[in-house]
Every structure is written in C-alpha cells, then in structure tokens.
Scaffold this motif. Sequence first.
Motif, PDB file in Angstrom:
ATOM      1  N   VAL A  36       1.084  -1.077   0.104  1.00 34.49           N
ATOM      2  CA  VAL A  36       0.168   0.213  -0.094  1.00 34.49           C
ATOM      3  C   VAL A  36       0.848   1.318  -0.138  1.00 34.49           C
ATOM      4  O   VAL A  36       1.972   1.498   0.644  1.00 34.49           O
ATOM      5  CB  VAL A  36      -0.996   0.069   1.357  1.00 34.49           C
ATOM      6  N   ASN A  37       0.474   2.346  -0.674  1.00 37.98           N
ATOM      7  CA  ASN A  37       1.170   3.671  -0.548  1.00 37.98           C
ATOM      8  C   ASN A  37       0.885   4.206   0.642  1.00 37.98           C
ATOM      9  O   ASN A  37      -0.137   4.281   1.179  1.00 37.98           O
ATOM     10  CB  ASN A  37       0.493   4.391  -1.741  1.00 37.98           C
ATOM     11  N   ARG A  66       1.193   7.479   1.379  1.00 43.87           N
ATOM     12  CA  ARG A  66       0.300   8.339   1.261  1.00 43.87           C
ATOM     13  C   ARG A  66      -1.090   8.146   1.201  1.00 43.87           C
ATOM     14  O   ARG A  66      -2.016   8.689   2.195  1.00 43.87           O
ATOM     15  CB  ARG A  66       0.891   9.472   0.003  1.00 43.87           C
ATOM     16  N   ASP A  67      -1.317   7.148   0.648  1.00 42.37           N
ATOM     17  CA  ASP A  67      -2.565   6.668   0.644  1.00 42.37           C
ATOM     18  C   ASP A  67      -3.103   6.257   1.876  1.00 42.37           C
ATOM     19  O   ASP A  67      -4.390   6.264   2.495  1.00 42.37           O
ATOM     20  CB  ASP A  67      -2.875   5.513  -0.506  1.00 42.37           C
ATOM     21  N   LEU A  68      -2.239   5.540   2.797  1.00 39.75           N
ATOM     22  CA  LEU A  68      -2.552   4.925   3.909  1.00 39.75           C
ATOM     23  C   LEU A  68      -2.958   5.830   4.933  1.00 39.75           C
ATOM     24  O   LEU A  68      -3.870   5.903   5.635  1.00 39.75           O
ATOM     25  CB  LEU A  68      -1.411   4.052   4.300  1.00 39.75           C
ATOM     26  N   ASN A  90      -3.699   9.211   4.067  1.00 39.13           N
ATOM     27  CA  ASN A  90      -4.899   9.901   3.874  1.00 39.13           C
ATOM     28  C   ASN A  90      -6.403   9.228   3.906  1.00 39.13           C
ATOM     29  O   ASN A  90      -7.263   9.552   3.807  1.00 39.13           O
ATOM     30  CB  ASN A  90      -4.862  10.376   2.367  1.00 39.13           C
ATOM     31  N   ARG A 128      -7.448   7.130   1.703  1.00 40.78           N
ATOM     32  CA  ARG A 128      -8.065   6.708   0.444  1.00 40.78           C
ATOM     33  C   ARG A 128      -6.990   6.043  -0.481  1.00 40.78           C
ATOM     34  O   ARG A 128      -5.985   6.182  -0.656  1.00 40.78           O
ATOM     35  CB  ARG A 128      -8.399   8.198  -0.234  1.00 40.78           C
ATOM     36  N   GLY A 129      -7.374   4.970  -1.222  1.00 38.11           N
ATOM     37  CA  GLY A 129      -6.791   4.317  -2.140  1.00 38.11           C
ATOM     38  C   GLY A 129      -6.985   2.743  -1.963  1.00 38.11           C
ATOM     39  O   GLY A 129      -7.892   2.385  -1.612  1.00 38.11           O
ATOM     40  N   SER A 166      -9.558  -3.264  -0.568  1.00 39.52           N
ATOM     41  CA  SER A 166      -9.639  -2.066   0.045  1.00 39.52           C
ATOM     42  C   SER A 166      -8.971  -1.448   0.857  1.00 39.52           C
ATOM     43  O   SER A 166      -8.342  -2.249   1.646  1.00 39.52           O
ATOM     44  CB  SER A 166     -11.343  -1.955   0.497  1.00 39.52           C
ATOM     45  N   LEU A 167      -8.810  -0.131   1.453  1.00 43.52           N
ATOM     46  CA  LEU A 167      -8.012   0.183   2.551  1.00 43.52           C
ATOM     47  C   LEU A 167      -8.734  -0.292   3.899  1.00 43.52           C
ATOM     48  O   LEU A 167      -7.913  -0.407   4.817  1.00 43.52           O
ATOM     49  CB  LEU A 167      -8.044   1.701   2.439  1.00 43.52           C
TER      50      LEU A 167
END
Length: 494
Positions: free
Chosen positions: A331-332, A334-336, A338, A340-341, A353-354
């Motif tokens: 997982v990225n 920044r996505d984690l 925020n 979102r992602g 899904s996150l």
Amino acid sequence: MFTTVKSGAEMVALLLQAGELVTAALAGVQFSLLDDDDALSVMGALEAVGRRVDGGRISSAANVGFRADSGLGHDSLAWKNGCRGKFELITGVTRISSSEAKRRMRLGGTITGVSSATSGLVGQVMPVRHPAVAESLAAGELGIDAADVIVTALEQISTRVAPDDLDRAERALVASATGAITPETEGLPGAGIAFSADLIRAQAHEWAAMLDPDGAAPSDDKTAAKSTFGFGLLRDGLYPLRGGVTPDLRGVMNGVFNTFLSAHAAPAFPSAEDQARLEAGELIPGAEEAVDDRTGGEKCADILRAVFEKTARDPKTPTMGGAAPVVMVHVNARDLKNGRGVGWIDGVDAPISLRSVNQRLCAGGYQQVIIGDDGHVLHLGAKERFFSPAQRRAIAARDGGCVIPGCKIAAAWCEVHHVIPWQSQGKTDVENGVLLCWFHHHTIDTAGWDIQMINGRPHLRGPVLFDPTRTWRPAAAHRANTPSSDPPWLRSKQ
C-alpha cells in the motif's frame, strides 16, 4: 379408440387460446393481497400449468433439434432458416438460453420416440428409453427439473444395470416425484407424497448406489473421482471457485461448516427473570448480540477464511523458505495516511480496499519496506505490531473467544484487534489487544460497537439499536475465570 391428429395450425390456435385463458386468470391479480392459503394454492396451480407445458416443450425442442442437425446439410432446418446450427435456431424462436435448449434436447432425446436426423429416419418412431418419465411429463405430473434428475441418474448406469432393474428404479423415482403409489413404492415411508427435485436427486443417488455399487464408488484409481479446485478470472470483484469435491471431502467440509454455523443457529429466549429486567430498562448480558444478516454462503466463506488463517498461524504448517506463510500486502504510504486508495496482494490481480488493509495491519502485523524512485529496496525494517504467540495465548486466556456479546467463535479462530489503533500509536501488548472473529473485526468500525480497556479488561458499548443507554459493560471473560458455583449472569461482572 382413435387419436385425432391435429395439424400444426390447429395446435397453434389451441395453444394461443390456452395462453389467453392463463392471461385472463392472472389479469389484475395482486399476489401480495392473497391470504396464506390462497398464495400457496395459486403457486401450486401455476406450477401445474407449467408442468403441462413442459412435456410439449421438451418433445418440440428435441424434434426441431433433430430436424436442424448440421449432418443433414442443406436439408437441415437450421440451414433453411439462415441459422448456423440447431441451437441458434431454437434459441432464436423460443428466446431461451442455449444451456436450456441443450437441456431440453438432451432430455428429449431420451424420452421421445423421434429418431435421429443424422440417421436419415426423421419422423420414424423409435423405442422410448424412459417411458415412465415420458408418460408423466405428457400428463403434466412431472416437471422438467425432476425429469432431468431422474434421466441423468439412470443414463449414467444404464449400460451396467439390467433393463428390468432400471425400469423398476425409474418407476419408483417417478412415483416419488409425482406422489403416485405404485408397486415399487407401496408400503414404503413417504409413499403417496410428491417430493421436490432436490430430494429426488438424493433418492436417485441411492438407487444408483444400490443397483451399481461399483459404478457409484469406483475402486480403480484410474476411474475414481478426484477432487479438484481452482480459481476463475476476476468478475464483479470476486474470483469464482471452480472444481468439485468427492463425497467424503464434502462430508468433511459440511462437518466444519455446520459446527461453526450452529454456534449462531440456536435461538436464545430470555427467562422470566431476564424479561423482568428488560422491562425495567436493564440490559441482560448477551442481549446486545449484534444482528448478523449474512447469507449462509457468506457465512461459509468467512468460515473458510478462518480455517485458512488458523492454518497459517499453526506452527505445524509447512514453511516456505524457512518462514511461515506470509501474505504480502502493498500500500502507498500517502494513501494509507489519507485513508484513500487501495492495497495490492502479491499474486492477486485485483486490489483490496483500505479497510481490508487496515484490518490486515491490525491483526497480522507489518514490515516496513522503503523503495526508492528507481525501484530499489532502500530499507527493510523488522516486523512491527505483531502480537507474539505468547501474547495471543494470554489474550485468549482472558477473553475466551470473540468479545462481541453473543458471538460464539472460539479463540483459535479469532484475530487480535488493537483497541487503540496502530495509526494512533496504539501499543502491541496484551492490555491493548482483544479477540474478534473475522466478521466482527471486519465490521468493528461500522457496526457501532465501541471497545476500551479498563483495568486490563475489555469493556464494550453496544450500538443504540441494542443498548439505547449506550452503557459501557465488561466483556464476557473466559469460562475458567469464574467459579462454577457462580450463576452465569454474574460472570460478565467479575
């Protein structure tokens, strides 16, 4: 007695009249306004009409299929009507699926007396292979589903069973499907009761096993059925399972599924004392059990997930490269952060899904990997946030299983959840871990349950639906933590 042969035009006219009668009978009907008895009677009457049509559908499809066989060349009915084959012709006229067309043709080929088109004897009368099925279909007593079950079972053993025995089995199965009492069923339990197609399938297996035991359970390794399993291509966010299992493996799987499903199957009713407490505004322990609206299939899938996850944690599970089975989730960062992602699992095409990523992080620990812009691994950190086996045993000894009231999932099948999330600097220690089954762990952020630790013990606050007072209550402890002399309702207060 003479039978009047109707022309095609006469049959079409009569069938159209019958259709108009059915349309008139159904005009203005509001099924929701029928009382219970009428609802059942109407459903039965409609099915009886459908059965009367089924025999004609099968015979008609088989006849047209023979006439449209590609082996007839330019004489083929399909070629004459500009179709590439019999299935295109039948589906074009009837608007049914190709699979249903194939089923009708296959069934029709065994119960009709129409000869094969490729033999050059179209229209010639041939011996009917399953006369009892054909007769009951023509009389509207037997439906397509039951007929297909009977014929399929008998065809599989037809070459290895004496004709008289095959005929006896056919008549017995037809009698069971129609509710008729025949010499084959007279005096047997259930004689005179019409059984569903699913129950007829079970009876057909019993007949096959009795008449052809070697065929039903082959001992030759080359002919014995073997279980197989695999995944299909991703579709609508799911990987379809493909394959089949032998009866013995199905029995093992049923045992596992039924054991866990039964944990939620038994209804619990309040005693007179509990009812009085409820009326007084008190909430008895366990009364705040969460509503589980999963289907049976969804529950079985979650059970299967738990079985695999428990196996992965088992120290006896074989290792790969010296390590236990590991699911690599990427997982990225920044996505984690925020929220979102998506995340990605090695070897799986579809993203997760996150929400699932966070659950995996909470339950399974993580290992930080820093990758540079050129794709090289710059740093490989040690495992973090992973509850050790010793910590897990301590938490299991305290909680005994999933801490959500009313959930009966045992500790061995649960995951350890961080009460204070790891994103909020929650520690990986016994005082911050509780047991949750996969289902409740997956829904803990949305189901309305709150968890906090007080004096080293988990306390829960149920959603408004179950506890309008939103009162913090201690989670039930392991059964061994309470003396046997104490009444059960005191155990959650210890």
